[in-house]
Design an enzyme around this catalytic site. Sequence first.
Site: not given
Length: 354
Positions: A70, A73, A127
């Site tokens: 993640s 991102k 997230s």
Amino acid sequence: MQGVPRLTPPPESPGARLVGGDQLATSGLAIPSSAPLPPAVTATSWVVADLDSGAVVGACGAHEYATPASVQKLLLAATMLGRLDPQQIVTVNDADMQYEPGSSSAGLVEGGQYTVETLWLGLLLVSGNDAANVLARLGGGAAGAEGGVQEMNAQAKKLGAFQTHAVTPSGLDAPGQFTTAYDLALIARACFADAAFRRYALTKQAQIPAQPLKQREGFQIQNQNSLIEQYPGALGGKTGYTDLSRHTYVGAAERNGRRLVVTLLGAEHAPQLGWEQGAALLDWGFAQPATASVGRLVDPAEFVVAPSPSPVDPAMPSAAEAHARKTAPPAIALGAAAACVVLATALRRRRRRS
């Protein structure tokens, strides 16, 4: 981990490992010759760098390929934050809700309506893979989320993150998706240059609004990055985890007017959590003089990226980059194919015996 796509690194590109200086080209530890050994961590690669000067204070396997989870991102944020109106109201559709069951989400509901700012908070605090899909779709225009991912890859090249290739906007594992600790530092630097990102990254809690037409009540989300609560001067960052990637982490902090960022990939959660490993490396970095450097985070203006069929075909370093390689201070650069913790521990034992 049956069914998890294994990382197949792309063919080596001659210029990729030279970005930032040739002292970072090693698969092992690179620190100034006058610096003490960094703390032992389980991360297989990491970088500590100055957000303002761009100096790389120390690294291990800076250009080794890994999968992002993640922390990818952050590339989505670096690409889309300046393009999307935070007050725009967006309706979530069916495609936005297509993500791995059981993975992290912001709790969005199909047909629900949310501001773009709420989506950013859902992305960065908890997230949310659902929020990632919506933001990529918005930024991708007529091409939708797939177009958003293409924009992310274009942005990576603009930043000089030539060893990064996104396949999903969220960082959920997919074949052909990879990054490096060095590239993450470039991406994080772009994020922390944005005032909206800095505000979101330090937000401790936010409200996901009720959706009366969907009979869904509102609820509160909490920032999952413990650094902002437990590390003095924390500026925020991003956590990540998948079975393939293991724990990944990006964090930044300020101390005595100096701002450092740490990126790490491939960490295990014991004996320290990812953010704790990041905090330990930040402490080590702040203990080094401001002039300490084994390389630098490149400026995007240094590169002219030519069209290429390959997702990672970096332009060769400019004359300024070549000069930086020649004038960089001496460093310890030790090749190590295994985790950085093995190397650091062995060096400590050797020093204690001598």
